[in-house]
Design a protein around this motif. Structure first.
Motif, short mmCIF file in Angstrom:
data_model
loop_
_atom_site.label_atom_id
_atom_site.label_comp_id
_atom_site.label_asym_id
_atom_site.label_seq_id
_atom_site.Cartn_x
_atom_site.Cartn_y
_atom_site.Cartn_z
N ALA A 87 -23.76 127.03 -17.97
CA ALA A 87 -24.54 126.43 -19.05
C ALA A 87 -25.95 126.99 -19.09
O ALA A 87 -26.49 127.31 -20.16
CB ALA A 87 -24.56 124.91 -18.89
N VAL A 88 -26.56 127.13 -17.92
CA VAL A 88 -27.93 127.64 -17.86
C VAL A 88 -27.99 129.10 -18.29
O VAL A 88 -28.90 129.53 -19.01
CB VAL A 88 -28.49 127.45 -16.43
CG1 VAL A 88 -29.77 128.24 -16.24
CG2 VAL A 88 -28.74 125.98 -16.15
N ARG A 89 -26.99 129.88 -17.88
CA ARG A 89 -26.98 131.30 -18.24
C ARG A 89 -26.68 131.52 -19.72
O ARG A 89 -27.12 132.51 -20.31
CB ARG A 89 -25.96 132.04 -17.39
CG ARG A 89 -26.39 132.22 -15.94
CD ARG A 89 -25.31 132.88 -15.11
NE ARG A 89 -25.77 133.11 -13.74
CZ ARG A 89 -24.98 133.52 -12.76
NH1 ARG A 89 -23.68 133.73 -12.99
NH2 ARG A 89 -25.46 133.70 -11.54
N ALA A 90 -25.90 130.61 -20.32
CA ALA A 90 -25.52 130.77 -21.73
C ALA A 90 -26.60 130.26 -22.68
O ALA A 90 -26.50 130.49 -23.89
CB ALA A 90 -24.21 130.04 -22.00
N ALA A 91 -27.61 129.58 -22.18
CA ALA A 91 -28.60 128.92 -23.04
C ALA A 91 -29.62 129.92 -23.59
O ALA A 91 -30.00 130.89 -22.93
CB ALA A 91 -29.32 127.83 -22.26
N ASP A 92 -30.05 129.65 -24.81
CA ASP A 92 -31.15 130.40 -25.41
C ASP A 92 -32.50 129.84 -24.96
O ASP A 92 -33.48 130.57 -24.88
CB ASP A 92 -31.06 130.33 -26.94
CG ASP A 92 -29.74 130.88 -27.46
OD1 ASP A 92 -29.50 132.09 -27.30
OD2 ASP A 92 -28.94 130.09 -28.01
N HIS A 93 -32.52 128.54 -24.70
CA HIS A 93 -33.73 127.88 -24.21
C HIS A 93 -33.32 127.00 -23.03
O HIS A 93 -32.30 126.31 -23.09
CB HIS A 93 -34.38 127.01 -25.28
CG HIS A 93 -34.59 127.71 -26.59
ND1 HIS A 93 -35.70 128.47 -26.87
CD2 HIS A 93 -33.82 127.76 -27.69
CE1 HIS A 93 -35.60 128.97 -28.08
NE2 HIS A 93 -34.47 128.55 -28.61
N VAL A 94 -34.13 126.99 -21.99
CA VAL A 94 -33.89 126.15 -20.82
C VAL A 94 -35.08 125.21 -20.66
O VAL A 94 -36.23 125.66 -20.63
CB VAL A 94 -33.68 126.98 -19.55
CG1 VAL A 94 -33.55 126.06 -18.33
CG2 VAL A 94 -32.46 127.86 -19.67
N ILE A 95 -34.77 123.91 -20.58
CA ILE A 95 -35.80 122.90 -20.35
C ILE A 95 -35.68 122.45 -18.91
O ILE A 95 -34.69 121.83 -18.51
CB ILE A 95 -35.63 121.70 -21.31
CG1 ILE A 95 -35.55 122.17 -22.76
CG2 ILE A 95 -36.77 120.72 -21.13
CD1 ILE A 95 -36.77 122.91 -23.25
N ALA A 96 -36.68 122.77 -18.10
CA ALA A 96 -36.69 122.40 -16.68
C ALA A 96 -37.48 121.12 -16.51
O ALA A 96 -38.68 121.07 -16.78
CB ALA A 96 -37.31 123.52 -15.85
N VAL A 97 -36.81 120.06 -16.07
CA VAL A 97 -37.41 118.72 -15.98
C VAL A 97 -37.68 118.37 -14.52
O VAL A 97 -36.81 118.53 -13.66
CB VAL A 97 -36.47 117.66 -16.60
CG1 VAL A 97 -37.13 116.29 -16.56
CG2 VAL A 97 -36.11 118.04 -18.02
N GLY A 98 -38.88 117.90 -14.25
CA GLY A 98 -39.26 117.47 -12.91
C GLY A 98 -39.96 116.14 -12.94
O GLY A 98 -40.47 115.71 -13.99
N GLY A 99 -40.00 115.47 -11.82
CA GLY A 99 -40.70 114.21 -11.71
C GLY A 99 -42.16 114.41 -11.35
O GLY A 99 -42.48 115.17 -10.43
N ALA A 100 -43.06 113.70 -12.05
CA ALA A 100 -44.50 113.89 -11.85
C ALA A 100 -45.03 112.98 -10.75
O ALA A 100 -45.88 112.13 -10.96
CB ALA A 100 -45.24 113.64 -13.17
N ASP A 101 -44.50 113.16 -9.55
CA ASP A 101 -44.99 112.46 -8.37
C ASP A 101 -44.92 113.44 -7.21
O ASP A 101 -44.29 114.50 -7.34
CB ASP A 101 -44.17 111.21 -8.09
CG ASP A 101 -42.70 111.50 -7.91
OD1 ASP A 101 -42.31 111.96 -6.83
OD2 ASP A 101 -41.92 111.28 -8.87
N PRO A 102 -45.55 113.17 -6.08
CA PRO A 102 -45.56 114.16 -4.98
C PRO A 102 -44.18 114.61 -4.55
O PRO A 102 -43.95 115.81 -4.34
CB PRO A 102 -46.28 113.41 -3.86
CG PRO A 102 -47.18 112.45 -4.57
CD PRO A 102 -46.44 112.02 -5.78
N VAL A 103 -43.23 113.69 -4.43
CA VAL A 103 -41.88 114.08 -4.02
C VAL A 103 -41.19 114.88 -5.13
O VAL A 103 -40.55 115.91 -4.88
CB VAL A 103 -41.05 112.84 -3.65
CG1 VAL A 103 -39.61 113.23 -3.31
CG2 VAL A 103 -41.68 112.10 -2.48
N GLY A 104 -41.31 114.40 -6.36
CA GLY A 104 -40.68 115.10 -7.47
C GLY A 104 -41.25 116.49 -7.69
O GLY A 104 -40.51 117.43 -7.98
N LEU A 105 -42.56 116.65 -7.54
CA LEU A 105 -43.17 117.97 -7.69
C LEU A 105 -42.70 118.92 -6.60
O LEU A 105 -42.43 120.10 -6.86
CB LEU A 105 -44.70 117.83 -7.65
CG LEU A 105 -45.37 117.32 -8.92
CD1 LEU A 105 -46.82 116.94 -8.64
CD2 LEU A 105 -45.30 118.38 -10.02
#
Length: 410
Positions: free
Chosen positions: A278-296
């Protein structure tokens, strides 16, 4: 003409065998149970397996054997209980026994078995957006649903597909039934070369909204069914989705490792193949992370693997759940500076932590566009869509009147 295999009680077998021959088809295999048919279907020249929707004649093993042999499986149900049984196994090719051969013919007419190759009326190639994020629940599904809703609100045709093989959650988040996973069914049809845009519309569920609805291909209900989402099938399904809608949003799992290649046979199925494909076939990739020390920390470590996997340069970083309580004073500046210093990531999209809005959306089975249109989290996702995914929307669409804009806001 198609070749058939039958596995059903004697009364149904006589009826459907006679009708099949009468319509110019050939019966090449008869079995008395699902295990027998599963063991013989690979060696027989069979196009379609017609089986009764009972535990004796229809099992998970038979479905897997037919998928591996490239045989299309059709279940014949004599009651509502048998229809539910086939649906619970993820089978969409179900006909009513009372209707007889006309129902089988109608089902075959929708596929490539008995008709000319489909000519798509869509001349443009749809875009594919993959939403990825590391482990730890950074909010991949919430962002994927919000992106699909925003694209639909702009007037585009959209399909949201749950490709997560570890914990599919799109269906419960939107209050939909997922007994028969739509994306797995599409992959099964792709494995038999019978997946078309009409089949996708039949399999998909519709999320209706006064602002703009979209299609949903629900994910697998049990993680143990991950072998159904092989790399080849996922790739074929995504390619067909391009011909179906303007935008396809893929909610993927977090794991992108290929460690299975070391411990398994070269041709064995791989659990992470769906996410990698799915990631390789995508034209756009949205990378989502958590905005806290562990998530970062999790995001920065996994972001390297993502960049080594993607085949597109269009990768947008979204930091979700931005809040003072986890990042300190000036959380936007803290998160932005951390990403720039340790990951070389500039200009991320920051989504504020609006717990009440997301809780209300899940409770009502709706998107943020419908349940909390003025939420700051919803406005941040809308900015992501208009600035990164469809930045030309304002220039390409004519300006609407004040009255129409008021109706759109409502």
């Amino acid at each position: 003409m198609a070749t058939f295999a039958l596995a059903m009680p004697v009364n149904l077998e006589d009826q459907f065998a006679f009708d099949a021959v009468h319509h110019g088809h050939e019966i090449v295999l008869r079995a008395v149970s699902a295990p027998e048919l599963a063991s013989r279907v690979a060696g027989a020249q069979v196009d379609i397996a017609l089986v009764a929707s009972e535990a004796r004649y229809l099992t998970d093993r038979l479905i897997a054997a037919c998928d591996q042999a490239g045989v299309r499986l059709i279940a014949v149900a004599s009651s509502e209980r048998e229809q539910r049984y086939a649906s619970d196994l993820g089978l969409y090719g179900i006909v009513d026994a009372m209707t007889g051969w006309s129902a089988v013919d109608a089902l075959l007419d929708q596929s490539q078995w008995s008709s000319e190759p489909e000519t798509s009326a869509r001349s443009t190639r749809g875009q594919v957006i993959a939403v990825w994020g590391p482990g730890g629940a950074p909010g991949r599904t919430s962002i994927a649903i919000s992106i699909a809703a925003e694209l639909a609100a702009l007037g585009h045709s959209v399909a949201l597909a749950d490709v997560d093989t570890h914990g599919a959650s799109v269906a419960p988040a939107l209050g939909m039934l997922d007994e028969a996973p739509g994306f797995a069914a599409a992959c099964r049809l792709a494995g038999t070369d019978t997946l078309t845009t009409d089949e996708l519309a039949r399999i998909g569920q519709r999320y209706e909204s006064p602002v703009g609805g979209f299609w949903v291909l629900t994910g697998i209900g049990r993680p143990s069914r991950w072998p159904e989402l092989s790399a080849e099938r996922v790739g074929t399904t995504v390619a067909q989705c391009r011909q179906w809608v303007d935008y396809t949003v893929l909610d993927t799992s977090s794991s992108l490792e290929n460690d299975e290649e070391i411990t398994s046979d070269l041709f064995a199925p791989r659990r992470n193949a769906a996410a990698v494909t799915a990631v390789r076939a995508a034209d756009h990739v949205i990378a989502v992370g958590g905005a806290d020390p562990v998530g970062l920390s999790r995001f920065l470590r996994a972001h390297v693997d993502l960049l080594e996997t993607v085949s597109t340069r269009s990768v947008s970083v979204v930091m979700n759940k931005v809040r003072v309580s986890a990042s300190g004073m000036n959380p936007h500046g803290q998160v932005t500076q951390t990403l720039s210093r340790f990951g070389g990531i500039e200009h991320p999209i920051l989504v504020p932590h609006d717990l009440a809005a997301f809780d209300g959306a899940v409770l009502s089975g709706k998107t943020l566009v419908d349940s909390a249109p003025r939420s700051p989290a919803r406005l941040a996702v809308r900015d992501l869509v208009t600035s990164r995914l469809v930045p030309e929307v304002d220039e390409s669409q004519p300006r609407r009147s004040v009255f129409k804009r008021m109706l759109a806001r409502r």
